[in-house]
Design a protein around this motif. Structure first.
Motif, PDB file in Angstrom:
ATOM      1  N   SER A  81       4.994   4.014  -8.664  1.00 40.40           N
ATOM      2  CA  SER A  81       3.728   3.422  -8.224  1.00 40.40           C
ATOM      3  C   SER A  81       2.541   4.008  -8.987  1.00 40.40           C
ATOM      4  CB  SER A  81       3.535   3.627  -6.717  1.00 40.40           C
ATOM      5  OG  SER A  81       3.589   5.011  -6.390  1.00 40.40           O
ATOM      6  N   SER A  82       2.627   5.289  -9.380  1.00 43.16           N
ATOM      7  CA  SER A  82       1.537   5.897 -10.146  1.00 43.16           C
ATOM      8  C   SER A  82       1.419   5.259 -11.537  1.00 43.16           C
ATOM      9  CB  SER A  82       1.761   7.401 -10.278  1.00 43.16           C
ATOM     10  OG  SER A  82       2.975   7.664 -10.971  1.00 43.16           O
ATOM     11  N   GLN A 109       0.807  -1.211   0.000  1.00 44.24           N
ATOM     12  CA  GLN A 109       0.000   0.000   0.000  1.00 44.24           C
ATOM     13  C   GLN A 109       0.848   1.272   0.000  1.00 44.24           C
ATOM     14  OE1 GLN A 109      -3.175  -0.393  -0.534  1.00 44.24           O
ATOM     15  NE2 GLN A 109      -2.838  -2.603  -0.447  1.00 44.24           N
ATOM     16  N   ARG A 110       2.098   1.179   0.426  1.00 41.18           N
ATOM     17  CA  ARG A 110       2.932   2.372   0.441  1.00 41.18           C
ATOM     18  C   ARG A 110       3.493   2.631  -0.958  1.00 41.18           C
ATOM     19  NH1 ARG A 110       5.220  -1.795   3.197  1.00 41.18           N
ATOM     20  NH2 ARG A 110       7.323  -2.511   2.632  1.00 41.18           N
ATOM     21  N   ASP A 111       3.853   3.881  -1.184  1.00 39.24           N
ATOM     22  CA  ASP A 111       4.349   4.272  -2.494  1.00 39.24           C
ATOM     23  C   ASP A 111       5.761   3.748  -2.731  1.00 39.24           C
ATOM     24  OD1 ASP A 111       2.033   5.597  -3.154  1.00 39.24           O
ATOM     25  OD2 ASP A 111       2.722   7.537  -2.385  1.00 39.24           O
ATOM     26  N   ARG A 146      -7.044  -0.693  -2.745  1.00 42.39           N
ATOM     27  CA  ARG A 146      -6.293   0.556  -2.546  1.00 42.39           C
ATOM     28  C   ARG A 146      -7.197   1.624  -1.950  1.00 42.39           C
ATOM     29  NH1 ARG A 146      -1.613   2.860  -4.505  1.00 42.39           N
ATOM     30  NH2 ARG A 146      -1.656   5.136  -4.702  1.00 42.39           N
ATOM     31  N   ARG A 147      -8.436   1.727  -2.464  1.00 41.71           N
ATOM     32  CA  ARG A 147      -9.373   2.725  -1.938  1.00 41.71           C
ATOM     33  C   ARG A 147      -9.759   2.404  -0.489  1.00 41.71           C
ATOM     34  NH1 ARG A 147     -11.393   2.631  -7.377  1.00 41.71           N
ATOM     35  NH2 ARG A 147     -12.841   0.960  -6.845  1.00 41.71           N
ATOM     36  N   ASN A 174      -7.948   1.103   1.778  1.00 42.07           N
ATOM     37  CA  ASN A 174      -6.843   1.356   2.699  1.00 42.07           C
ATOM     38  C   ASN A 174      -6.445   2.828   2.749  1.00 42.07           C
ATOM     39  OD1 ASN A 174      -6.529  -1.374   3.476  1.00 42.07           O
ATOM     40  ND2 ASN A 174      -5.332  -1.782   1.615  1.00 42.07           N
ATOM     41  N   GLN A 175      -7.109   3.655   1.968  1.00 44.65           N
ATOM     42  CA  GLN A 175      -6.762   5.087   2.003  1.00 44.65           C
ATOM     43  C   GLN A 175      -7.470   5.825   3.133  1.00 44.65           C
ATOM     44  OE1 GLN A 175      -7.633   6.477  -1.969  1.00 44.65           O
ATOM     45  NE2 GLN A 175      -5.585   5.958  -2.732  1.00 44.65           N
TER      46      GLN A 175
END
Length: 639
Positions: free
Chosen positions: A474-475, A468-470, A635-636, A638-639
């Motif tokens: 990653s983008s 989950q971290r960048d 991803r959503r 965990n944001q």
């Protein structure tokens, strides 16, 4: 006077009797007065006799045909001899009759083979191709041909023929050679197995001479035994290859010299032979460099082989590692196996430089994925990692991936991505995602590859990490996951056009070709469509563009990763000349708008020939789509 009148009366009486007679045939001479009348009249022709004469002539006009039919009743072999003769003279009615009778009988394989020997192959081919041969007869001829092939390729028959290669009788030796030449690839296998056996059934030179008369298959088979066979068979195969052409056997000699698993006999023999053609000794570095160059050449050659229906015989060592077998495969697959064999020679040597180890593993993975596009389950990856553990110790995961991506080896890239995804150590996989430099790692670069399969496999593997971290790039991975989530059931094509009637016509054609179509009205619109597309396969555009020239459309599309390999088709006024070598993907121009799907046939055939793997199926797309959707949802969350 009265005497004269009596003569006249007698003559008149005779004439009257003749007129009153039933018919002239009754006056013909007969051997048997109580038998049938003679066939031919003495006086004139009988109007009704013509048809009878014609029927009799047809029944007896071909004594040869009658004799052959009589002969055919004596037995199966005689029937085959009669059929062969009747075919030569074109008596198809009799041929059909005899073969149909034979087809109704229960004839064993041995007799069928004996019958086939009486009808030469050219005659059997003529029969099968003839439209005058009826179906039961045709099927029986096919059975004869199968029996003839099975007999010619009989292991017992071929082994016996090899035993006779050194017979005292010249006739026996000639017959043995003829038998082996008729045996095809099974004969090659029998000859090669004889060459490498401890006690060859005939002098090795006699066996090799006969083997070479059957083509290059024997040499290919010997190379396999020299690489993968047991020590005794490796040495025997090596000696045979040197006997045929020492220069062509250099790769096998170098491998035998440097491989740790070579016996002392192999090393001594290789040393002696190499010294005879080289002024100095061949050290490990020089040998590895020689074999690595050969591997690169074969990998490059494999990329040029068309993915079509051409076939080749692939020779493989049997599980006993003492004998050889064969099978017919696609020529493209065989070319990648050649590269895998070259990699196996280097693998036998053991410790390799990093870049060579990467190439060895890429070649091996490429062959496995082409052989099985779904390769990469848990058992397969575990076996590969175990078998290639020594080579993997000197290789680099990202190095293998970079080698595959940079060389355009799509199967190898997919194979290594699946291997990386199978690694049990999550930290090790995460380390591969990072890069010491600010630029993205090779794993991230793979996730934005111009090849859809590579970027989807890479993104799938990265998503499975659950990170989950960048991280650097990653983008870019997120962009590919979004693309996957929007995948449709069909590949996409972009149509650049402004006229409604032309849009309708061209969209219809593209849909018939199996594409989901996006409409763009300008070069800028096409550029945006490329950026937003998923699994883009084709761009079709008119040449009369309002906002830019065709060359600018090409340049803008090619600057985007997803458009780098997409073919572009222009129609309309001639485009200005440009350097086609600047871009790797195809660019075509048509003077008129395509009028049917057939207009794209040449382009699509060219693309298919270059493809190394099958097109993605609807199921493949759905699996990638579900992966993308799941990764984005997680991803959503965990944001």
């Amino acid at each position: 006077m009265s005497s004269y009148l009596r003569v006249i009366a007698v003559v008149s009486l005779v004439a009257t009797l003749m007129l009153a007679a039933p018919g002239p045939e009754n006056l013909a001479a007969q051997d048997d007065l109580f038998g049938a009348p003679a066939a031919a009249p003495l006086f004139g022709d009988d109007p009704g006799s013509a048809a009878v004469d014609q029927q009799a002539s047809e029944a007896t006009s071909d004594p040869l045909s009658e004799q052959l039919q009589i002969k055919a009743r004596r037995g199966d072999i005689q029937l085959a001899e009669s059929v062969a003769a009747l075919v030569r003279v074109g008596r198809w009615s009799e041929v059909n009759t005899l073969l149909s009778e034979a087809a109704a009988r229960d004839i064993n394989e041995a007799v069928l083979a004996a019958m086939a020997e009486q009808i030469e192959p050219a005659l059997r081919l003529r029969m099968v191709r003839s439209d005058q041969l009826e179906e039961p007869a045709r099927k029986f001829v096919e059975e004869l041909s199968k029996a003839a092939t099975a007999n010619a390729q009989s292991e017992k028959r071929l082994t016996a023929a090899i035993d006779r290669l050194d017979a005292a009788s010249v006739d026996a030796r000639i017959d043995a050679v003829r038998t082996l030449l008729a045996g095809g690839n099974p004969a090659i296998a029998a000859l090669v197995n004889g060459v490498v056996s401890d006690s060859p059934p005939a002098p090795r030179d006699d066996i090799l001479r006969t083997m070479l008369r059957l083509g290059d298959g024997g040499i290919d088979a010997l190379r396999q035994l020299a690489l993968y066979g047991k020590p005794a068979e490796r040495l025997a195969a090596l000696k045979a290859l040197v006997r045929i052409d020492q220069k062509a056997a250099t790769s096998e000699l170098v491998t035998a010299l440097l491989a740790p698993d070579s016996t002392q006999d192999e090393i001594d023999y290789a040393t002696t032979r190499l010294q005879s053609v080289s002024a100095g000794t061949i050290d490990s570095a020089a040998g590895i460099d020689f074999l690595a160059n050969q591997l690169r050449r074969l990998r490059a050659t494999a990329k040029t082989v068309d993915n079509d229906f051409q076939t080749r015989i692939l020779w493989s060592v049997n599980p006993d590692r003492q004998s050889i077998g064969f099978r017919e495969v696609q020529a493209m697959l065989a070319a990648y196996r050649d590269a895998a064999d070259a990699a196996s020679r280097l693998r036998r040597i053991g410790t390799l430089p990093l870049n060579v180890a990467n190439e060895v593993l890429a070649a091996q993975l490429s062959y496995r994925v082409i052989l099985d596009p779904d390769w990469g389950d848990e058992k397969q990856t575990e076996t590969f990692i175990s078998d290639f553990a020594p080579t993997l110790q000197t290789a680099s995961w990202v190095g293998i991936l970079s080698n595959a991506v940079d060389s355009g080896d799509v199967p190898a890239a997919i194979g290594v991505l699946r291997l990386i995804g199978s690694l049990p150590d999550a930290d090790q996989r995460y380390d591969l995602l990072l890069s010491a430099a600010p630029n993205p790692s090779p794993l991230v670069v793979a996730a934005i590859s111009a090849e859809p399969r590579i970027r989807y496999e890479a993104a799938t593997m990265i998503a499975a990490m659950g990170i989950q971290r960048d991280y650097p790039g990653s983008s870019l991975v997120l962009k590919t996951l979004n693309e996957m989530a929007s995948l449709e059931s069909l590949p996409m094509a972009i149509l650049v056009e402004t006229q409604a009637e032309m849009i309708l016509a061209q969209e219809t054609i593209l849909k018939r070709l199996g594409y989901a179509v996006i409409i763009a009205h300008s070069v800028a619109g096409a550029e945006r469509a490329v950026a937003a597309s998923s699994d883009l396969r084709l761009i079709v555009s008119k040449t009369n563009l309002a906002d830019a020239r065709p060359i600018e459309l090409i340049d803008r599309v090619r600057r985007q990763t997803v458009g780098a390999n997409v073919p572009i088709v222009f129609f309309g006024d001639a485009v200005a000349p440009f350097n086609s070598e600047r871009w790797s993907a195809a660019i075509r121009w048509m003077p008129d708008p395509p009028s049917s799907p057939q207009a794209y046939a040449e382009l699509l055939d060219t693309i298919a020939l270059r493809n190394r793997l099958p097109e993605m199926t609807q199921l493949d797309r759905e699996l990638y789509r579900q992966t993308g959707i799941s990764a984005l949802e997680q991803r959503r969350a965990n944001q």
